[in-house]
Write a protein that holds these residues in place. Sequence first.
Motif, PDB file in Angstrom:
ATOM      1  N   UNK A 317       5.511   6.981   4.245  1.00  0.00           N
ATOM      2  CA  UNK A 317       5.811   7.993   5.405  1.00  0.00           C
ATOM      3  C   UNK A 317       5.270   9.686   4.164  1.00  0.00           C
ATOM      4  N   UNK A 318       4.540  10.039   4.983  1.00  0.00           N
ATOM      5  CA  UNK A 318       3.683  11.107   3.895  1.00  0.00           C
ATOM      6  C   UNK A 318       4.405  12.416   3.899  1.00  0.00           C
ATOM      7  N   UNK A 319       5.801  12.215   4.881  1.00  0.00           N
ATOM      8  CA  UNK A 319       6.900  13.461   5.085  1.00  0.00           C
ATOM      9  C   UNK A 319       7.770  13.229   3.663  1.00  0.00           C
ATOM     10  N   UNK A 320       7.951  11.893   3.944  1.00  0.00           N
ATOM     11  CA  UNK A 320       8.453  11.806   2.001  1.00  0.00           C
ATOM     12  C   UNK A 320       8.080  12.536   1.026  1.00  0.00           C
ATOM     13  N   UNK A 321       6.861  11.585   0.942  1.00  0.00           N
ATOM     14  CA  UNK A 321       6.286  12.293  -0.189  1.00  0.00           C
ATOM     15  C   UNK A 321       5.938  14.042  -0.503  1.00  0.00           C
ATOM     16  N   UNK A 322       6.134  14.222   0.652  1.00  0.00           N
ATOM     17  CA  UNK A 322       6.167  16.289   0.677  1.00  0.00           C
ATOM     18  C   UNK A 322       7.180  16.392   0.407  1.00  0.00           C
ATOM     19  N   UNK A 323       8.124  16.151   0.317  1.00  0.00           N
ATOM     20  CA  UNK A 323       9.738  16.444   0.025  1.00  0.00           C
ATOM     21  C   UNK A 323      10.113  15.505  -0.851  1.00  0.00           C
ATOM     22  N   UNK A 324       9.843  15.306  -1.754  1.00  0.00           N
ATOM     23  CA  UNK A 324       9.116  14.981  -3.273  1.00  0.00           C
ATOM     24  C   UNK A 324       9.797  13.437  -3.456  1.00  0.00           C
ATOM     25  N   UNK A 325      10.387  12.397  -2.634  1.00  0.00           N
ATOM     26  CA  UNK A 325      10.727  11.392  -2.522  1.00  0.00           C
ATOM     27  C   UNK A 325      10.099  10.543  -3.718  1.00  0.00           C
ATOM     28  N   UNK A 326      10.106   9.862  -3.956  1.00  0.00           N
ATOM     29  CA  UNK A 326       9.358   8.475  -4.847  1.00  0.00           C
ATOM     30  C   UNK A 326       8.169   7.309  -3.706  1.00  0.00           C
ATOM     31  N   UNK A 327       7.363   6.964  -3.692  1.00  0.00           N
ATOM     32  CA  UNK A 327       6.595   6.006  -3.319  1.00  0.00           C
ATOM     33  C   UNK A 327       7.455   4.825  -2.930  1.00  0.00           C
ATOM     34  N   UNK A 328       7.952   4.005  -2.026  1.00  0.00           N
ATOM     35  CA  UNK A 328       8.795   2.415  -2.081  1.00  0.00           C
ATOM     36  C   UNK A 328       7.308   1.116  -2.695  1.00  0.00           C
ATOM     37  N   UNK A 329       5.783   1.631  -2.731  1.00  0.00           N
ATOM     38  CA  UNK A 329       5.593   0.631  -3.257  1.00  0.00           C
ATOM     39  C   UNK A 329       3.864   1.094  -4.097  1.00  0.00           C
ATOM     40  N   UNK A 330       3.499   0.663  -5.110  1.00  0.00           N
ATOM     41  CA  UNK A 330       2.479   1.023  -5.720  1.00  0.00           C
ATOM     42  C   UNK A 330       0.972   0.715  -5.502  1.00  0.00           C
ATOM     43  N   UNK A 331       1.393  -0.403  -5.155  1.00  0.00           N
ATOM     44  CA  UNK A 331      -0.819  -0.922  -4.419  1.00  0.00           C
ATOM     45  C   UNK A 331      -0.222  -1.570  -3.272  1.00  0.00           C
ATOM     46  N   UNK A 332      -1.246  -2.093  -2.658  1.00  0.00           N
ATOM     47  CA  UNK A 332      -1.841  -3.057  -1.677  1.00  0.00           C
ATOM     48  C   UNK A 332      -2.451  -3.968  -1.898  1.00  0.00           C
ATOM     49  N   UNK A 333      -1.741  -5.756  -1.890  1.00  0.00           N
ATOM     50  CA  UNK A 333      -2.520  -6.435  -1.884  1.00  0.00           C
ATOM     51  C   UNK A 333      -2.945  -7.334   0.068  1.00  0.00           C
ATOM     52  N   UNK A 334      -3.883  -8.292  -0.119  1.00  0.00           N
ATOM     53  CA  UNK A 334      -4.151  -8.713   0.875  1.00  0.00           C
ATOM     54  C   UNK A 334      -5.383  -9.821   0.248  1.00  0.00           C
ATOM     55  N   UNK A 335      -6.346 -10.162   1.454  1.00  0.00           N
ATOM     56  CA  UNK A 335      -7.378 -11.036   1.473  1.00  0.00           C
ATOM     57  C   UNK A 335      -8.464 -10.803   1.906  1.00  0.00           C
ATOM     58  N   UNK A 336      -9.737 -11.554   1.210  1.00  0.00           N
ATOM     59  CA  UNK A 336     -10.666 -11.115   1.886  1.00  0.00           C
ATOM     60  C   UNK A 336     -11.560 -12.423   1.945  1.00  0.00           C
ATOM     61  N   UNK A 337     -12.510 -12.463   2.839  1.00  0.00           N
ATOM     62  CA  UNK A 337     -13.548 -14.118   2.852  1.00  0.00           C
ATOM     63  C   UNK A 337     -14.913 -13.416   2.169  1.00  0.00           C
ATOM     64  N   UNK A 338     -14.593 -13.257   0.693  1.00  0.00           N
ATOM     65  CA  UNK A 338     -15.866 -12.728  -0.320  1.00  0.00           C
ATOM     66  C   UNK A 338     -15.397 -12.977  -1.292  1.00  0.00           C
ATOM     67  N   UNK A 339     -16.129 -13.367  -2.335  1.00  0.00           N
ATOM     68  CA  UNK A 339     -16.165 -13.110  -4.050  1.00  0.00           C
ATOM     69  C   UNK A 339     -17.032 -11.980  -4.453  1.00  0.00           C
ATOM     70  N   UNK A 340     -17.500 -11.103  -3.664  1.00  0.00           N
ATOM     71  CA  UNK A 340     -18.127  -9.430  -3.982  1.00  0.00           C
ATOM     72  C   UNK A 340     -16.775  -8.923  -4.407  1.00  0.00           C
ATOM     73  N   UNK A 341     -16.965  -8.220  -5.551  1.00  0.00           N
ATOM     74  CA  UNK A 341     -15.503  -7.456  -5.884  1.00  0.00           C
ATOM     75  C   UNK A 341     -15.670  -5.881  -5.639  1.00  0.00           C
ATOM     76  N   UNK A 342     -14.394  -5.071  -6.471  1.00  0.00           N
ATOM     77  CA  UNK A 342     -14.435  -4.199  -5.468  1.00  0.00           C
ATOM     78  C   UNK A 342     -15.318  -3.299  -7.149  1.00  0.00           C
ATOM     79  N   UNK A 343     -15.439  -2.277  -5.940  1.00  0.00           N
ATOM     80  CA  UNK A 343     -16.536  -1.250  -7.156  1.00  0.00           C
ATOM     81  C   UNK A 343     -16.217  -0.902  -9.001  1.00  0.00           C
ATOM     82  N   UNK A 344     -14.616  -0.950  -8.232  1.00  0.00           N
ATOM     83  CA  UNK A 344     -14.049  -0.458 -10.371  1.00  0.00           C
ATOM     84  C   UNK A 344     -13.623  -2.115 -11.425  1.00  0.00           C
ATOM     85  N   UNK A 345     -14.034  -3.176 -10.325  1.00  0.00           N
ATOM     86  CA  UNK A 345     -14.056  -4.026 -11.500  1.00  0.00           C
ATOM     87  C   UNK A 345     -14.828  -5.092 -11.839  1.00  0.00           C
TER      88      UNK A 345
END
Length: 345
Positions: A317-345
């Motif tokens: 919820x963006x409004x919660x963050x704008x109101x100063x509330x902490x984010x409930x999570x620090x990352x997203x995770x999932x799976x993709x059908x590829x062995x190509x890594x992301x740009x920062x890795x």
Amino acid sequence: MQQVKSVITEFRGSHFDFGLEQGKWLQTTLMMENREREWRIRRPRFDIDIQETKAAFKRFAPGIWEELLGLQAELKMDMTQIIQNFGHYRVYAKPSGCSVFTTEDYLVRNYDYHPATYDGRFTFFQPNDSGYATMAPVSRITGRMDGMNEHGLTMGYNFMHRKVPGDGFVCYMIGRMILECCQSVDDAVQFLKEIPHRSSFSYILLDKKGITQIVEATPRDIIVREHHYCTNHFEVLTHENRRVLTDSEMRMHNLKAQTNRTTDAANAFKIMNDPEAGVFSELYSSWSGTIHTSCYFPKDLSVQFALGGNNTPTTLNFQDWLDGKPLPVQSFTGQINSNITFASE
């Protein structure tokens, strides 16, 4: 299958300080090393004019120019290198996929591209110098793939073609500028008519009033149409389309066959995120595999986001963050059908 991760970051402050912060992060990753290797393989086919680029930023988004200066200060690079890597002006955007569906309540989107270009960052940014607060997945550090701002304006874009390019900004920088500079769909349409375009894209817009429009933009022409579906071909500027549109037309057909304006967001998200439904793509090595599915809700300033396919979305919820509330999570995770890594890795 590969496990993938996107880190959620937040920053409140000036654009210059935001640039400094991103420069510090870049030095902890392999991203710049990867970019240098990419430039060696694919030499830049555009000229860099520092004053021309500065003037363009100063006219349309002066805060982002300050961010580039912050990156320069932290990375100790000359301005030519900064513009080449982070300015997104007169560069070439590779062909890609992407599918979008909107109602007056939400915009749901598949971001289809090559994993090696994906930053793996989703950023909340509240500037104190100029521009509106935004939440969005990051593209090439300073760009945005889709997103929403504090006024509920939501944006996504779809690739059309790169032929006969112009002197202008590419999609991921234009997308960010829309979010930082515009309050409504009307504002964004006017902005897109004024800003110079490097390549041809459709920009899909939705705001808090439930107004949704698609802007077909090329370096030569811009039209606005009322529609709720968009893949990778123009519906009005058809003379600008690529010759082979089979995949784009297939995804459009499958999207229309399974959704309509009464489809609730949960079902729309599932259709977009299910590899068996015919909209999600696994063509990662062809620069058009689905990396994330996002669904934005302008009326309550929230987003549902998932990496990879068949994944349960995380709600922020963006409004919660704008109101100063902490984010409930620090990352997203999932799976993709590829062995190509992301740009920062």
